[in-house]
Enzyme design. Structure first.
Site, PDB file in Angstrom:
ATOM      1  N   CYS A 161      73.289  45.782  62.900  1.00 37.86           N
ATOM      2  CA  CYS A 161      72.358  45.177  63.854  1.00 37.86           C
ATOM      3  C   CYS A 161      72.207  43.675  63.666  1.00 37.86           C
ATOM      4  O   CYS A 161      71.307  43.066  64.215  1.00 37.86           O
ATOM      5  CB  CYS A 161      70.997  45.865  63.787  1.00 37.86           C
ATOM      6  SG  CYS A 161      70.206  45.737  62.177  1.00 37.86           S
TER       7      CYS A 161
ATOM      8  N   ARG B  69      61.951  48.830  62.990  1.00 39.60           N
ATOM      9  CA  ARG B  69      62.086  48.252  61.656  1.00 39.60           C
ATOM     10  C   ARG B  69      60.694  47.819  61.222  1.00 39.60           C
ATOM     11  O   ARG B  69      60.012  47.090  61.947  1.00 39.60           O
ATOM     12  CB  ARG B  69      63.014  47.042  61.660  1.00 39.60           C
ATOM     13  CG  ARG B  69      63.098  46.512  60.226  1.00 39.60           C
ATOM     14  CD  ARG B  69      63.885  45.280  60.047  1.00 39.60           C
ATOM     15  NE  ARG B  69      63.358  44.131  60.738  1.00 39.60           N
ATOM     16  CZ  ARG B  69      64.043  43.002  60.858  1.00 39.60           C
ATOM     17  NH1 ARG B  69      65.263  42.921  60.368  1.00 39.60           N
ATOM     18  NH2 ARG B  69      63.525  41.968  61.485  1.00 39.60           N
TER      19      ARG B  69
ATOM     20  N   GLU C 109      71.324  45.002  53.745  1.00 37.47           N
ATOM     21  CA  GLU C 109      71.432  43.556  53.973  1.00 37.47           C
ATOM     22  C   GLU C 109      71.359  42.759  52.671  1.00 37.47           C
ATOM     23  O   GLU C 109      71.287  41.539  52.696  1.00 37.47           O
ATOM     24  CB  GLU C 109      70.371  43.066  54.973  1.00 37.47           C
ATOM     25  CG  GLU C 109      68.949  43.471  54.665  1.00 37.47           C
ATOM     26  CD  GLU C 109      67.956  43.063  55.753  1.00 37.47           C
ATOM     27  OE1 GLU C 109      68.290  42.263  56.633  1.00 37.47           O
ATOM     28  OE2 GLU C 109      66.821  43.566  55.699  1.00 37.47           O
TER      29      GLU C 109
ATOM     30  N   ASP D 126      71.514  38.706  57.000  1.00 42.27           N
ATOM     31  CA  ASP D 126      71.105  38.528  55.610  1.00 42.27           C
ATOM     32  C   ASP D 126      72.223  38.883  54.651  1.00 42.27           C
ATOM     33  O   ASP D 126      72.358  38.267  53.598  1.00 42.27           O
ATOM     34  CB  ASP D 126      69.847  39.362  55.317  1.00 42.27           C
ATOM     35  CG  ASP D 126      68.604  38.625  55.784  1.00 42.27           C
ATOM     36  OD1 ASP D 126      68.500  37.420  55.503  1.00 42.27           O
ATOM     37  OD2 ASP D 126      67.754  39.238  56.455  1.00 42.27           O
TER      38      ASP D 126
ATOM     39  N   HIS E 272      66.109  32.023  63.525  1.00 39.01           N
ATOM     40  CA  HIS E 272      65.436  32.842  64.523  1.00 39.01           C
ATOM     41  C   HIS E 272      65.416  32.252  65.926  1.00 39.01           C
ATOM     42  O   HIS E 272      65.383  32.994  66.905  1.00 39.01           O
ATOM     43  CB  HIS E 272      64.067  33.292  64.015  1.00 39.01           C
ATOM     44  CG  HIS E 272      64.256  34.379  63.011  1.00 39.01           C
ATOM     45  ND1 HIS E 272      64.440  35.687  63.386  1.00 39.01           N
ATOM     46  CD2 HIS E 272      64.463  34.331  61.683  1.00 39.01           C
ATOM     47  CE1 HIS E 272      64.703  36.401  62.313  1.00 39.01           C
ATOM     48  NE2 HIS E 272      64.711  35.601  61.257  1.00 39.01           N
TER      49      HIS E 272
HETATM   50  C1  PEP Z   1      69.866  40.882  59.634  1.00 34.24           C
HETATM   51  O1  PEP Z   1      69.500  40.363  58.560  1.00 34.24           O
HETATM   52  O2  PEP Z   1      71.055  40.972  59.976  1.00 34.24           O
HETATM   53  C2  PEP Z   1      68.873  41.416  60.582  1.00 34.24           C
HETATM   54  C3  PEP Z   1      69.250  42.081  61.647  1.00 34.24           C
HETATM   55  O3  PEP Z   1      67.552  41.150  60.335  1.00 34.24           O
HETATM   56  P1  PEP Z   1      66.842  39.735  60.598  1.00 34.24           P
HETATM   57  O4  PEP Z   1      67.803  38.863  61.359  1.00 34.24           O
HETATM   58  O5  PEP Z   1      65.613  40.021  61.368  1.00 34.24           O
HETATM   59  O6  PEP Z   1      66.583  39.249  59.212  1.00 34.24           O
HETATM   60 MG    MG Z   2      67.489  40.673  57.826  1.00 41.20          MG
END
Ligand code: PEP
Ligand code: MG
Length: 583
Positions: free
Chosen positions: A504, A334, A433, A457, A191
């Protein structure tokens, strides 16, 4: 001057002083004092608490200015602890009865209170232990007259250096004075990496113990393109970095002219380019870069900025402000995606032994029905302000989708019976995902309105590589045959069912992959504002036919390495044809 290599997590170049977060746990020395010194120790304790309070108040003020009112709640809770009678009484009692120095007495008192909290049945008390320890360290630093605290914002433009940052740390940190990030841990979809890309600063992660040599204020330089960090750069290096930054700025200005042009290929195929947003402060930037809407609003970040669960009314107001800022452009909410590396004590999603396979995403929401229903009610109410869609994270099969939809219908029914103004016919989509979602994509497509592929993911689960673990970050391979096949299968299932499909994950922000995503047939890419103009440029250069031919070739590669080489060669040939115009 020394240079070290880590994982290139966000492009760009920065140099400046380091700002260490979360270093040096202070364990005070204990010494016995004379009876006559007791009043002096009590005075020292009072002064240290006063100084810590002033520091927190200053931080709260700055956070409020930067992120708007209400965002500094995490720190306000610490102020309350400093005023708590229990903390004061226990510390003064230890100073008076045991005649020891104030800092040791304070640490002992806090330790005792924390131990009692940990034994309690009541969850709320156990959760206060982290806050207590945070405050303890802050006061102990104040005893030393030091300003530095674990979540202290940098006072001058700095490169943030830490072992790792939690999403709530990054939410509190904001963006002021942040030139870049260097992290010991993490991979390129952790993150911190995502935050760095979204605010457009360089990041190098997975630097292991190399960062041990860096102290706050040390001069350093970060090259987020190659994943290098340089300790104590010489003048020549700094000049080179200046030049690279200036070049990047010129390119960025050139690309700014694309803002109002459509992401349309020369043979007339149009896809949508949307923005990924963690915090409302990022919206202006995304709009300025030409985003057609928000394709992924990671709502959990709005929760992380509070230290209590925001009420339905509070959420409605935050969401509607955001929708109004978008002025008619769509927003995909989301729903809460906590768990994994996004833990939040007050939400009850805790660290687990195997967090990414644990209680996260939709599993958490389905288990916390009323919290989930409240979020859905808030989104439906806010939706009267503009176009909105809802997207459920971490869906692995039809059962979870049906349960989520059932709670959505409950939210709608409650709003109806409460006579509130709301929008009740929102499109409901899912993040694809998990490998399971890919394998049952046809079944899922029959029961929802859209798909958005969460490649971060999807790669993590398909290739069994922890996205936050630097040791396996080499397995982050978007062009692995399994990933290309997974995306293709998902796109085909969506289109056969007549629904649209976007992507995304971080793959969308990689310029080199833009043609691949186009050729795979995605209808929408949601990405970081900073990367949007470049991706649009590539789309405007490439015909759908060329992109499809490229994908056909890549789909024949047996390994990710092979596919990477072919793609690199293809890009080089295209550059040569375009007289070396940059990608
Ligand atoms: C992903 O998993 O690609 C996604 C966009 O969600 P996050 O990165 O918030 O898990
Ligand atoms: Mg994700």
């Amino acid at each position: 001057m020394k240079s070290f290599a880590g994982v290139a997590a966000s492009p760009g170049y920065a140099y400046g002083p380091a700002h260490r977060l979360g270093q040096n746990i202070i364990v005070p020395e204990r010494c016995v004092v004379a009876n006559t010194e007791v009043p002096q120790q009590i005075e020292r304790f009072k002064s240290a608490v006063d100084l810590a309070k002033q520091q927190i108040e200053k931080l709260v003020e700055r956070l409020n200015l930067e992120l708007g009112p209400g965002e500094a709640d995490i720190l306000s809770a610490q102020l309350l602890i400093l005023e708590d009678e229990m903390v004061w009484d226990a510390t003064l009692a230890v100073i008076r009865l045991e005649r020891i120095n104030a800092e040791a007495a304070f640490a002992r008192a806090v330790g005792d209170i924390a131990a009692r909290f940990l034994e309690m049945e009541n969850e709320t008390f156990r959760e206060r232990v982290n806050d207590l320890h945070d405050v303890e360290q802050r006061v102990l630093r104040a005893f030393q007259g030091s300003e530095e605290v674990s979540l202290d914002l940098p006072a001058v433009p700095s490169i943030i250096v830490a072992t790792n940052l939690t999403p709530s740390d990054t939410a509190t940190l904001g963006r002021t004075n942040v030139l870049g990030f260097l992290m010991e841990e993490g991979g390129n979809t952790s993150h911190v990496a995502i935050l760095a890309r979204s605010i457009g600063v360089p990041a190098v992660v997975g630097l292991k113990s190399f960062l041990g040599i860096v102290d706050s204020a040390d001069p350093i330089a970060v090259d987020g393109n190659t994943g290098i960090f340089i300790a104590d750069p010489d003048n020549e290096t700094i000049n080179e970095f200046r030049r690279l930054q200036a070049d990047a700025l010129v390119k960025c200005e050139k690309l700014a002219s694309l803002r109002d042009l459509d992401p349309i290929t020369p043979d007339g195929h149009r896809i949508r380019l949307m923005a990924n947003i963690e915090l409302p402060v990022e919206v202006d930037e995304a709009l300025a870069r030409g985003a057609e809407g928000i394709g992924l609003l990671r709502t959990e970040y709005l929760y992380f900025q509070h230290n209590n669960i925001p009420t339905e009314d509070e959420q409605t107001s935050i969401y509607s402000d955001l929708i109004k800022t978008m002025a008619g452009k769509p927003v995909i909410f989301r729903t809460l995606d906590v768990g994994g590396d996004k833990v939040s004590d007050y939400l009850g999603a805790k660290r687990e032994y195997n967090p990414f396979l644990g209680w996260r995403g939709i599993r958490f929401s389905l288990a916390n029905r009323s919290l989930f229903r409240n979020q859905l009610k808030a989104i439906c109410r806010a939706a009267v302000a503009g176009p909105v869609k809802i997207m459920f994270p971490m869906i692995s099969g039809v059962q979870e989708l049906r349960q989520a939809k059932e709670i959505y219908l409950e939210a709608v029914a409650e709003l109806e019976s409460e006579g509130k103004d709301f929008h009740h016919d929102l499109d409901l989509g899912i993040m694809v995902e998990t490998p399971s979602a890919v394998l049952v994509a046809d079944l899922l497509a029959a029961e929802c309105d859209f798909f958005s592929i969460g490649s971060n993911d999807l790669i993590q689960y398909t290739l069994a590589m922890d996205r936050g673990n630097a040791r396996v970050s080499y397995l982050y391979q978007p062009l692995h045959p399994s990933i290309l096949r997974a995306i293709k299968t998902t796109v085909e299932a969506a289109h056969r069912a007549g629904i649209w499909v976007g992507l995304c994950g971080e793959m969308g922000s990689e310029t080199r992959l833009a043609e691949v995503l186009l050729g795979l047939g995605l209808d929408e890419i949601s990405l970081h504002g900073a990367a949007l103009p470049k991706v649009k440029q590539v789309i405007r250069w490439t015909t759908l036919e060329e992109a499809e031919a490229l994908v056909e070739k890549l789909m024949n590669a047996a390994t990710a390495e092979e596919a990477n080489q072919w793609l690199a060669q293809y890009i080089q040939d295209r550059k040569d044809k375009r007289q070396n115009k940059e990608y």
